[in-house]
Design a protein around this motif. Structure first.
Motif, PDB file in Angstrom:
ATOM      1  N   GLY A 111       0.679  -1.317  -0.063  1.00  0.00           N
ATOM      2  CA  GLY A 111      -0.004  -0.171   0.075  1.00  0.00           C
ATOM      3  C   GLY A 111       0.655   1.171   0.171  1.00  0.00           C
ATOM      4  O   GLY A 111       0.487   2.217   0.446  1.00  0.00           O
ATOM      5  N   ILE A 112       2.075   1.188  -0.260  1.00  0.00           N
ATOM      6  CA  ILE A 112       3.214   2.233  -0.309  1.00  0.00           C
ATOM      7  C   ILE A 112       3.498   2.671  -1.995  1.00  0.00           C
ATOM      8  O   ILE A 112       3.744   1.827  -2.515  1.00  0.00           O
ATOM      9  CB  ILE A 112       4.436   1.989   0.201  1.00  0.00           C
ATOM     10  N   PRO A 113       2.818   3.869  -2.309  1.00  0.00           N
ATOM     11  CA  PRO A 113       3.202   4.262  -3.458  1.00  0.00           C
ATOM     12  C   PRO A 113       4.600   4.072  -3.945  1.00  0.00           C
ATOM     13  O   PRO A 113       5.627   4.218  -3.091  1.00  0.00           O
ATOM     14  CB  PRO A 113       2.675   5.884  -3.699  1.00  0.00           C
ATOM     15  N   ALA A 114       5.013   3.742  -5.253  1.00  0.00           N
ATOM     16  CA  ALA A 114       6.594   3.870  -5.660  1.00  0.00           C
ATOM     17  C   ALA A 114       6.439   4.077  -7.373  1.00  0.00           C
ATOM     18  O   ALA A 114       5.498   4.129  -7.939  1.00  0.00           O
ATOM     19  CB  ALA A 114       6.856   2.134  -5.503  1.00  0.00           C
ATOM     20  N   LYS A 115       7.696   4.237  -7.595  1.00  0.00           N
ATOM     21  CA  LYS A 115       8.027   4.751  -8.782  1.00  0.00           C
ATOM     22  C   LYS A 115       9.620   4.249  -9.212  1.00  0.00           C
ATOM     23  O   LYS A 115      10.418   4.158  -8.105  1.00  0.00           O
ATOM     24  CB  LYS A 115       8.145   6.048  -9.053  1.00  0.00           C
ATOM     25  N   ARG A 116       9.608   3.911 -10.545  1.00  0.00           N
ATOM     26  CA  ARG A 116      11.191   3.364 -10.861  1.00  0.00           C
ATOM     27  C   ARG A 116      11.733   4.480 -11.755  1.00  0.00           C
ATOM     28  O   ARG A 116      11.164   4.995 -12.918  1.00  0.00           O
ATOM     29  CB  ARG A 116      11.094   2.109 -11.512  1.00  0.00           C
ATOM     30  N   VAL A 117      13.240   4.549 -11.525  1.00  0.00           N
ATOM     31  CA  VAL A 117      13.737   5.388 -12.545  1.00  0.00           C
ATOM     32  C   VAL A 117      14.914   4.845 -13.384  1.00  0.00           C
ATOM     33  O   VAL A 117      15.688   4.118 -12.673  1.00  0.00           O
ATOM     34  CB  VAL A 117      14.566   6.767 -11.633  1.00  0.00           C
ATOM     35  N   ILE A 118      14.919   4.735 -14.587  1.00  0.00           N
ATOM     36  CA  ILE A 118      15.843   4.217 -15.473  1.00  0.00           C
ATOM     37  C   ILE A 118      16.810   4.943 -16.004  1.00  0.00           C
ATOM     38  O   ILE A 118      17.904   4.756 -15.972  1.00  0.00           O
ATOM     39  CB  ILE A 118      15.162   3.472 -16.699  1.00  0.00           C
ATOM     40  N   HIS A 119      16.402   6.112 -16.245  1.00  0.00           N
ATOM     41  CA  HIS A 119      17.303   7.319 -16.849  1.00  0.00           C
ATOM     42  C   HIS A 119      17.805   8.376 -15.848  1.00  0.00           C
ATOM     43  O   HIS A 119      16.625   8.948 -15.276  1.00  0.00           O
ATOM     44  CB  HIS A 119      16.774   7.824 -18.148  1.00  0.00           C
ATOM     45  N   LYS A 120      18.966   8.746 -15.890  1.00  0.00           N
ATOM     46  CA  LYS A 120      19.433   9.881 -15.113  1.00  0.00           C
ATOM     47  C   LYS A 120      18.708  11.210 -14.965  1.00  0.00           C
ATOM     48  O   LYS A 120      18.352  11.802 -14.436  1.00  0.00           O
ATOM     49  CB  LYS A 120      20.991  10.079 -15.253  1.00  0.00           C
ATOM     50  N   ALA A 121      18.314  11.483 -16.455  1.00  0.00           N
ATOM     51  CA  ALA A 121      17.728  12.586 -16.709  1.00  0.00           C
ATOM     52  C   ALA A 121      16.299  12.778 -15.714  1.00  0.00           C
ATOM     53  O   ALA A 121      15.717  13.801 -15.777  1.00  0.00           O
ATOM     54  CB  ALA A 121      17.526  12.706 -18.047  1.00  0.00           C
ATOM     55  N   ASP A 122      15.758  11.631 -15.493  1.00  0.00           N
ATOM     56  CA  ASP A 122      14.422  11.628 -14.766  1.00  0.00           C
ATOM     57  C   ASP A 122      14.588  11.523 -13.306  1.00  0.00           C
ATOM     58  O   ASP A 122      13.475  11.716 -12.548  1.00  0.00           O
ATOM     59  CB  ASP A 122      13.675  10.161 -15.112  1.00  0.00           C
ATOM     60  N   LEU A 123      15.698  11.512 -12.775  1.00  0.00           N
ATOM     61  CA  LEU A 123      16.181  11.430 -11.290  1.00  0.00           C
ATOM     62  C   LEU A 123      15.669  12.574 -10.623  1.00  0.00           C
ATOM     63  O   LEU A 123      14.805  12.566  -9.590  1.00  0.00           O
ATOM     64  CB  LEU A 123      17.596  11.292 -11.061  1.00  0.00           C
ATOM     65  N   ARG A 124      15.794  13.690 -10.990  1.00  0.00           N
ATOM     66  CA  ARG A 124      15.372  14.818 -10.200  1.00  0.00           C
ATOM     67  C   ARG A 124      14.220  15.020  -9.758  1.00  0.00           C
ATOM     68  O   ARG A 124      13.542  15.213  -8.732  1.00  0.00           O
ATOM     69  CB  ARG A 124      16.106  15.975 -10.875  1.00  0.00           C
ATOM     70  N   LEU A 139      11.244   5.155  -3.968  1.00  0.00           N
ATOM     71  CA  LEU A 139      11.783   5.254  -5.274  1.00  0.00           C
ATOM     72  C   LEU A 139      12.858   4.119  -5.643  1.00  0.00           C
ATOM     73  O   LEU A 139      13.931   4.103  -5.003  1.00  0.00           O
ATOM     74  CB  LEU A 139      12.497   6.836  -5.431  1.00  0.00           C
ATOM     75  N   ASP A 140      12.852   3.418  -6.751  1.00  0.00           N
ATOM     76  CA  ASP A 140      13.726   2.516  -7.273  1.00  0.00           C
ATOM     77  C   ASP A 140      14.292   3.099  -8.165  1.00  0.00           C
ATOM     78  O   ASP A 140      14.308   3.274  -9.633  1.00  0.00           O
ATOM     79  CB  ASP A 140      12.816   1.239  -7.865  1.00  0.00           C
ATOM     80  N   VAL A 141      15.592   3.307  -8.014  1.00  0.00           N
ATOM     81  CA  VAL A 141      16.625   3.926  -8.905  1.00  0.00           C
ATOM     82  C   VAL A 141      17.640   2.883  -9.520  1.00  0.00           C
ATOM     83  O   VAL A 141      18.491   2.467  -8.716  1.00  0.00           O
ATOM     84  CB  VAL A 141      17.327   5.211  -8.331  1.00  0.00           C
ATOM     85  N   MET A 142      17.421   2.669 -11.067  1.00  0.00           N
ATOM     86  CA  MET A 142      18.237   1.532 -11.419  1.00  0.00           C
ATOM     87  C   MET A 142      19.644   2.219 -11.659  1.00  0.00           C
ATOM     88  O   MET A 142      19.658   3.482 -12.354  1.00  0.00           O
ATOM     89  CB  MET A 142      17.850   0.967 -12.663  1.00  0.00           C
ATOM     90  N   VAL A 143      20.705   1.471 -11.655  1.00  0.00           N
ATOM     91  CA  VAL A 143      22.058   2.019 -11.756  1.00  0.00           C
ATOM     92  C   VAL A 143      22.900   0.775 -12.157  1.00  0.00           C
ATOM     93  O   VAL A 143      22.655  -0.246 -11.732  1.00  0.00           O
ATOM     94  CB  VAL A 143      22.747   2.523 -10.452  1.00  0.00           C
ATOM     95  N   PRO A 144      23.932   1.050 -12.915  1.00  0.00           N
ATOM     96  CA  PRO A 144      24.753  -0.254 -13.525  1.00  0.00           C
ATOM     97  C   PRO A 144      25.639  -0.800 -12.057  1.00  0.00           C
ATOM     98  O   PRO A 144      26.238   0.133 -11.269  1.00  0.00           O
ATOM     99  CB  PRO A 144      25.767   0.661 -14.402  1.00  0.00           C
ATOM    100  N   HIS A 145      25.743  -1.879 -12.315  1.00  0.00           N
ATOM    101  CA  HIS A 145      26.575  -2.575 -10.961  1.00  0.00           C
ATOM    102  C   HIS A 145      28.025  -2.070 -11.033  1.00  0.00           C
ATOM    103  O   HIS A 145      28.512  -2.397 -10.229  1.00  0.00           O
ATOM    104  CB  HIS A 145      26.501  -3.960 -11.114  1.00  0.00           C
ATOM    105  N   ILE A 146      28.642  -1.772 -12.283  1.00  0.00           N
ATOM    106  CA  ILE A 146      29.939  -1.649 -12.152  1.00  0.00           C
ATOM    107  C   ILE A 146      30.483  -0.273 -11.497  1.00  0.00           C
ATOM    108  O   ILE A 146      31.546   0.117 -11.575  1.00  0.00           O
ATOM    109  CB  ILE A 146      30.535  -1.516 -13.591  1.00  0.00           C
ATOM    110  N   GLU A 147      29.213   0.560 -11.284  1.00  0.00           N
ATOM    111  CA  GLU A 147      29.685   1.985 -10.488  1.00  0.00           C
ATOM    112  C   GLU A 147      30.146   1.741  -9.215  1.00  0.00           C
ATOM    113  O   GLU A 147      29.033   1.339  -8.181  1.00  0.00           O
ATOM    114  CB  GLU A 147      28.624   2.883 -10.989  1.00  0.00           C
ATOM    115  N   HIS A 148      31.144   2.115  -8.672  1.00  0.00           N
ATOM    116  CA  HIS A 148      31.498   1.922  -7.213  1.00  0.00           C
ATOM    117  C   HIS A 148      31.498   3.081  -6.452  1.00  0.00           C
ATOM    118  O   HIS A 148      31.133   3.907  -6.790  1.00  0.00           O
ATOM    119  CB  HIS A 148      33.231   1.353  -7.219  1.00  0.00           C
TER     120      HIS A 148
END
Length: 178
Positions: A111-124, A139-148
């Motif tokens: 019952g908790i609203p949520a959104k996913r971000v795929i593109h950096k331009a949509d993050l703000r 807020l589910d923010v997808m990032v590449p796993h290679i970014e340390h």
């Protein structure tokens, strides 16, 4: 880098303390997907207790802290750190249907609203939407796993051993996030 599984329960506790004190305070948990997954059931408490907790999941589909150590100190040798389904790796396919687990659906099931971000331009805009929402939000923010996550100090090291540059791309080649 710190303890895994701590962020959501800590945010819940802080929000409950503020609420008990009669203070209206928004608490934001910024968590990795592996850490979040360890205590995801606390979304039920957040909803039931009407706590104003915002959760930003930095989702790389891996136990990112462990992957970072694998990359830097074990020649990118993987030891069961991938959290998705075998053969359906979002960071390779860029197919949103390959994202597993689906934290947006999971959050909405509580019952908790949520959104996913795929593109950096949509993050703000997505962060602004999350923060301005009354009540809990994920807020589910997808990032590449290679970014340390840097800087980091290797185990047994001191400040003089701090690593402050590079990412996983120096250890293996992957598709960059657009």
């Amino acid at each position: 880098l710190g303890s895994m599984g701590y962020g959501l329960p800590a945010a819940l506790g802080a929000a409950a303390a503020f609420k008990a004190a009669g203070e209206k305070v928004t608490v934001v948990d910024i968590d990795g997907d592996g850490s979040f997954l360890m205590n995801v059931q606390e979304l039920a408490t957040i909803k039931a207790e009407e706590l104003d907790v915002k959760v930003m999941v930095i989702n790389n589909q891996h136990l990112g802290m462990v992957v970072q150590w694998e990359d830097r100190f074990y020649k990118a040798n993987r030891a069961h750190t991938y959290l998705g389904l075998e053969g359906k790796e979002w960071h390779k396919s860029a197919n949103e249907l390959d994202i597993y687990p689906d934290f947006v659906k999971m959050s909405e099931s509580y019952g908790i609203p949520a959104k996913r971000v795929i593109h950096k331009a949509d993050l703000r805009a997505a962060i602004e939407e999350m923060v301005s929402h009354e009540g809990p939000y994920l807020l589910d923010v997808m990032v590449p796993h290679i970014e340390h996550v840097l800087p980091m100090i290797p185990g047994g090291g001191g400040f003089k051993d701090t690593i402050s540059d590079g990412d996983g791309s120096m250890f293996h080649e992957e598709r960059p996030m657009k």
